[in-house]
Each structure stands twice: as structure tokens, then as C-alpha cells.
Design a protein around this motif. Structure first.
Motif, PDB file in Angstrom:
ATOM      1  N   PHE A 178       0.815  -1.211   0.000  1.00  0.00           N
ATOM      2  CA  PHE A 178       0.000   0.000   0.000  1.00  0.00           C
ATOM      3  C   PHE A 178       0.851   1.265   0.000  1.00  0.00           C
ATOM      4  O   PHE A 178       0.430   2.302  -0.512  1.00  0.00           O
ATOM      5  N   ASP A 179       2.061   1.190   0.558  1.00  0.00           N
ATOM      6  CA  ASP A 179       2.892   2.386   0.701  1.00  0.00           C
ATOM      7  C   ASP A 179       3.988   2.499  -0.356  1.00  0.00           C
ATOM      8  O   ASP A 179       4.909   3.308  -0.216  1.00  0.00           O
ATOM      9  N   ASP A 180       3.907   1.714  -1.417  1.00  0.00           N
ATOM     10  CA  ASP A 180       4.886   1.794  -2.503  1.00  0.00           C
ATOM     11  C   ASP A 180       4.288   2.531  -3.695  1.00  0.00           C
ATOM     12  O   ASP A 180       3.207   3.114  -3.608  1.00  0.00           O
ATOM     13  N   LEU A 181       4.975   2.482  -4.841  1.00  0.00           N
ATOM     14  CA  LEU A 181       4.432   3.104  -6.058  1.00  0.00           C
ATOM     15  C   LEU A 181       5.145   2.560  -7.288  1.00  0.00           C
ATOM     16  O   LEU A 181       6.218   1.961  -7.190  1.00  0.00           O
ATOM     17  N   PHE A 182       4.519   2.764  -8.452  1.00  0.00           N
ATOM     18  CA  PHE A 182       5.168   2.479  -9.728  1.00  0.00           C
ATOM     19  C   PHE A 182       6.032   3.683 -10.069  1.00  0.00           C
ATOM     20  O   PHE A 182       5.574   4.830 -10.039  1.00  0.00           O
ATOM     21  N   SER A 183       7.284   3.429 -10.421  1.00  0.00           N
ATOM     22  CA  SER A 183       8.243   4.518 -10.620  1.00  0.00           C
ATOM     23  C   SER A 183       8.353   4.964 -12.061  1.00  0.00           C
ATOM     24  O   SER A 183       9.102   5.886 -12.362  1.00  0.00           O
ATOM     25  N   SER A 184       7.610   4.337 -12.952  1.00  0.00           N
ATOM     26  CA  SER A 184       7.614   4.716 -14.363  1.00  0.00           C
ATOM     27  C   SER A 184       6.181   4.781 -14.858  1.00  0.00           C
ATOM     28  O   SER A 184       5.358   3.929 -14.504  1.00  0.00           O
ATOM     29  N   VAL A 185       5.881   5.791 -15.690  1.00  0.00           N
ATOM     30  CA  VAL A 185       4.526   5.898 -16.242  1.00  0.00           C
ATOM     31  C   VAL A 185       4.288   4.841 -17.314  1.00  0.00           C
ATOM     32  O   VAL A 185       3.157   4.674 -17.777  1.00  0.00           O
ATOM     33  N   PHE A 186       5.346   4.126 -17.687  1.00  0.00           N
ATOM     34  CA  PHE A 186       5.216   3.048 -18.669  1.00  0.00           C
ATOM     35  C   PHE A 186       5.334   1.666 -18.021  1.00  0.00           C
ATOM     36  O   PHE A 186       5.486   0.661 -18.712  1.00  0.00           O
ATOM     37  N   ALA A 187       5.274   1.608 -16.690  1.00  0.00           N
ATOM     38  CA  ALA A 187       5.448   0.341 -15.969  1.00  0.00           C
ATOM     39  C   ALA A 187       4.423  -0.692 -16.419  1.00  0.00           C
ATOM     40  O   ALA A 187       4.774  -1.823 -16.794  1.00  0.00           O
ATOM     41  N   LEU A 188       3.146  -0.349 -16.373  1.00  0.00           N
ATOM     42  CA  LEU A 188       2.114  -1.316 -16.729  1.00  0.00           C
ATOM     43  C   LEU A 188       2.119  -1.608 -18.224  1.00  0.00           C
ATOM     44  O   LEU A 188       1.780  -2.725 -18.646  1.00  0.00           O
ATOM     45  N   TYR A 189       2.516  -0.641 -19.032  1.00  0.00           N
ATOM     46  CA  TYR A 189       2.651  -0.900 -20.468  1.00  0.00           C
ATOM     47  C   TYR A 189       3.684  -1.992 -20.713  1.00  0.00           C
ATOM     48  O   TYR A 189       3.447  -2.929 -21.499  1.00  0.00           O
ATOM     49  N   MET A 190       4.823  -1.914 -20.030  1.00  0.00           N
ATOM     50  CA  MET A 190       5.859  -2.936 -20.198  1.00  0.00           C
ATOM     51  C   MET A 190       5.372  -4.294 -19.705  1.00  0.00           C
ATOM     52  O   MET A 190       5.676  -5.338 -20.299  1.00  0.00           O
ATOM     53  N   ILE A 191       4.607  -4.293 -18.606  1.00  0.00           N
ATOM     54  CA  ILE A 191       4.057  -5.554 -18.103  1.00  0.00           C
ATOM     55  C   ILE A 191       3.071  -6.139 -19.100  1.00  0.00           C
ATOM     56  O   ILE A 191       3.098  -7.341 -19.403  1.00  0.00           O
ATOM     57  N   PHE A 192       2.196  -5.302 -19.647  1.00  0.00           N
ATOM     58  CA  PHE A 192       1.213  -5.791 -20.619  1.00  0.00           C
ATOM     59  C   PHE A 192       1.883  -6.297 -21.892  1.00  0.00           C
ATOM     60  O   PHE A 192       1.391  -7.245 -22.520  1.00  0.00           O
ATOM     61  N   CYS A 193       2.986  -5.677 -22.305  1.00  0.00           N
ATOM     62  CA  CYS A 193       3.700  -6.161 -23.495  1.00  0.00           C
ATOM     63  C   CYS A 193       4.140  -7.608 -23.284  1.00  0.00           C
ATOM     64  O   CYS A 193       4.006  -8.452 -24.184  1.00  0.00           O
ATOM     65  N   ALA A 194       4.683  -7.919 -22.100  1.00  0.00           N
ATOM     66  CA  ALA A 194       5.097  -9.292 -21.796  1.00  0.00           C
ATOM     67  C   ALA A 194       3.878 -10.203 -21.683  1.00  0.00           C
ATOM     68  O   ALA A 194       3.880 -11.331 -22.196  1.00  0.00           O
ATOM     69  N   MET A 195       2.827  -9.733 -21.020  1.00  0.00           N
ATOM     70  CA  MET A 195       1.610 -10.534 -20.865  1.00  0.00           C
ATOM     71  C   MET A 195       1.018 -10.897 -22.222  1.00  0.00           C
ATOM     72  O   MET A 195       0.621 -12.055 -22.458  1.00  0.00           O
ATOM     73  N   ASN A 196       0.952  -9.936 -23.108  1.00  0.00           N
ATOM     74  CA  ASN A 196       0.274 -10.143 -24.388  1.00  0.00           C
ATOM     75  C   ASN A 196       1.044 -11.040 -25.349  1.00  0.00           C
ATOM     76  O   ASN A 196       0.490 -11.488 -26.357  1.00  0.00           O
TER      77      ASN A 196
END
Length: 340
Positions: free
Chosen positions: A91-109
Motif C-alpha cells: 500500500f505504501d509503494d508506487l510504480f516509478s515509471s509511467v510506462f510500468a504497466l505498459y511494459m508488463i502488458f507487453c510481456a503478458m500479451n
């Protein structure tokens, strides 16, 4: 592909989680319809308000369970998930890049991976009290930070957080997730996408972080017992023996650290030695099966890690001498108190 971000919450005010929720809102090149943030309240009566959570454009679902610790909360979130992939965030952390989830989705897809790990950064303080960022660039089995997993892979292989572990619990889960995965089905993101933020009140950071391993050594051994037992139950003998050797080598180099030499920590050290003696007694027959090469390799890695952390006092006794010291003075914790 869809992604559930499972976030455990316990009593913290909404303001603590704002950086994480904002960092998700700032993600670029993703469809928020494919993302659900699943907040699991560890204990009823501490729910976040709809007004607080309703300001975000992405889906947030909140659930509460009877107080049971972080592992049970994460398991509850995993059980409630229907997404293709899941990841666990504090709860007290964060994503450090605005492209973090984009990079994750690229691998997922790509649809050819079961688990994904990324580099991440750790916000901490140097000896002068100045806030600094430390890079975690290599694959590790310690933290859940920046890792994601195909949900069906976890379900099919029975990979869950151990419900009796509340401290050092990450290792059990990540080790199983990575060890059971074929190497070609592990994706890696070399760019740091997640930040483990400094929190004065966290279990790891509060009081004197140098004493953390010593203060929680009983939990560490419980985690090592749980992991070793899981390997043995699954017939993963080589991994079990490696885990045993690593526990021995890590414990030896822990015992050579500055904080273990402080006179005021003598009682804590004796307790830790009793816990290690319990582990050694339990798995001595497996430890002697380790090859000298494996022991040497693991010992070198344990020492390098101690040196890197800057906490190694000196090797004031050999591993053999330390073993003898444990055998002569330690009183193994009884089996019924090991609680795994």
C-alpha cells in the motif's frame, strides 16, 4: 489480457496509499478497462471510503477479511481474482515509471510467459540519514516488488503465500513461483518500474534496520522450514538441499555481522542460535548430502552479499568452529514451537 493489482491494507490512512494509486492513474499506453486494483483489508473496520477511492478512473474493488496477516490477505486477493495476470503491491509503494504497466502488458500479451520479474528501486537512508535510491537490478527471490504472474499458472501449481508466515513471507512465494517455472517462460524487464518506498513505521524499517534479521530470526527460520518442507513435499530434492546449504551459509555470515557482536544483543543472538540449531537438527541428514562444490558456491555468494551490504564485521571464526559452537552451546527450539 487483464491484470489484477492486489494491494493489502491494514489500518493505514488513505494518504499513505495515494502515491501508489496516483502512480497507477498516471500510467500511459494502457487500457484501464483491463486493470483492476483489488484492495484487501486485513481486518474489518478499516475500509477506505468510497469517496476516497471513487476519484480514480480505473476500477478499484475493496474486500475485507478477518485479521490474519499479510499472507492470508494476499491469498484472499488471489482467490477473488478473475484476471489473466496478478501482481502484488504494498500500500505504501508506487510504480516509478509511467510506462510500468505498459511494459508488463507487453510481456503478458506475448502469451508465452508464466511469470515476470523486473528491476526495482529501494528508497532508503544512508548512514548520514540522507534519503537515497538503491537499484535492485538482478533477479531475486526475496521481494514481491515488480513481479507479476499468470494467475492460472499459480492456481495449477498450487503456488500461494504460506498462511502462517507474516514476516519474511515474500521469499516462500517468489521462490516457488520462479523455481516451478520453466526458464523460457520467465520474462524480465531490466528497466526499474517499481519503487519500494521508505516507511518509518514498516516492520522492516522501524527501530534499527541493521538489527532486522536478528530481531526476526525466528520468523526467518520458520520461512526456511516452510520452504524446505515444500521442496521436499514436491520431490524437489536438489532445491531442498540448496535451500538448506544456503540457510547454513547465510546464518554463518549473519553471525559475523556488526550487530551480532554487540554485547547488548547477546540474548537475541542466543535465541537466534537456538533457532538455527533447530533447523540444523531437522535437516542435518540432508545437509551432509550437499556436494563440496555446491557448499563452496553458496558460501561465496553469502559472503559476497554480506560484504556488499557493508555489515560484515570479520570472519572471527571458521564455519567449522561456528558449527561446533552451535553444537556445544545452542538449545534447539522444540519441534512443536516451530509453528509451520
Amino acid at each position: 489480457m487483464t491484470l489484477d493489482i492486489i494491494v493489502t491494507h491494514y489500518q493505514e490512512p488513505f494518504s499513505v496509499g495515494v502515491p501508489l494509486l496516483n502512480s497507477i492513474a498516471m500510467q500511459r499506453m494502457v487500457d484501464f478497462r483491463d486493470i483492476t486494483v483489488r484492495i484487501v483489508n486485513d481486518g474489518k473496520g478499516h475500509e477506505l471510503s468510497d469517496a476516497e477511492l471513487g476519484q480514480y478512473a480505473y476500477r478499484i474493488e475493496q474486500m475485507s477479511i478477518p485479521k490474519g496477516g499479510v499472507s492470508r490477505a494476499r491469498n484472499a486477493g488471489l482467490d477473488a481474482s478473475t484476471a489473466d495476470w496478478v501482481m502484488f503491491c504494498d500500500f505504501d509503494d508506487l510504480f516509478s515509471s509511467v510506462f510500468a504497466l505498459y511494459m508488463i502488458f507487453c510481456a503478458m500479451n506475448e502469451d508465452r510467459f508464466d511469470t515476470l520479474w523486473s528491476a526495482f528501486t529501494e528508497e532508503t537512508k544512508d548512514p548520514d540519514g540522507k534519503m537515497v535510491l538503491v537499484a535492485h537490478e538482478k533477479q531475486d527471490y526475496v521481494f514481491i516488488h515488480g513481479k507479476a504472474h499468470r494467475r492460472q499458472y499459480l492456481v495449477e501449481n498450487g503456488i500461494r503465500f504460506h498462511p502462517k508466515l507474516t514476516v519474511h513471507e515474500d521469499v516462500f512465494f517468489t521462490m516457488m513461483a520462479l523455481k516451478l517455472c520453466k526458464p523460457e517462460r520467465i520474462a524480465a524487464i531490466r528497466t526499474p518500474i517499481y519503487c519500494w518506498r521508505w516507511n518509518e513505521n514498516s516492520v522492516v524499517r522501524k527501530d534499527n534496520s541493521e538489527d532486522y534479521v536478528l530481531d526476526t530470526y525466528d520468523h526467518l527460520i520458520r520461512q526456511r522450514i516452510a520452504l524446505t518442507e515444500e521442496f521436499l513435499k514436491r520431490g524437489m530434492m536438489e532445491d531442498a538441499i540448496t535451500a538448506i546449504v544456503k540457510t547454513v551459509c547465510d546464518s554463518y555470515y549473519d553471525s559475523q555481522q556488526f550487530t551480532w557482536q554487540k554485547p547488548e544483543n547477546l540474548q537475541k543472538v542466543r535465541k537466534a542460535e537456538n533457532w538455527f540449531a533447530a533447523y540444523l537438527k531437522r535437516y542435518a541428514n540432508y545437509y551432509v548430502k550437499a556436494s563440496p562444490r555446491l557448499t563452496a558456491t553458496v558460501a561465496d555468494a553469502s559472503r559476497a552479499n554480506a560484504v556488499k551490504k557493508g555489515t560484515l564485521y570479520m570472519e572471527r571464526e571458521t564455519l567449522k568452529d561456528w558449527f561446533q559452537h552451535i553444537m556445544d552451546t545452542a538449545k534447539p527450539i522444540p519441534m512443536h514451537e516451530q509453528n509451520v
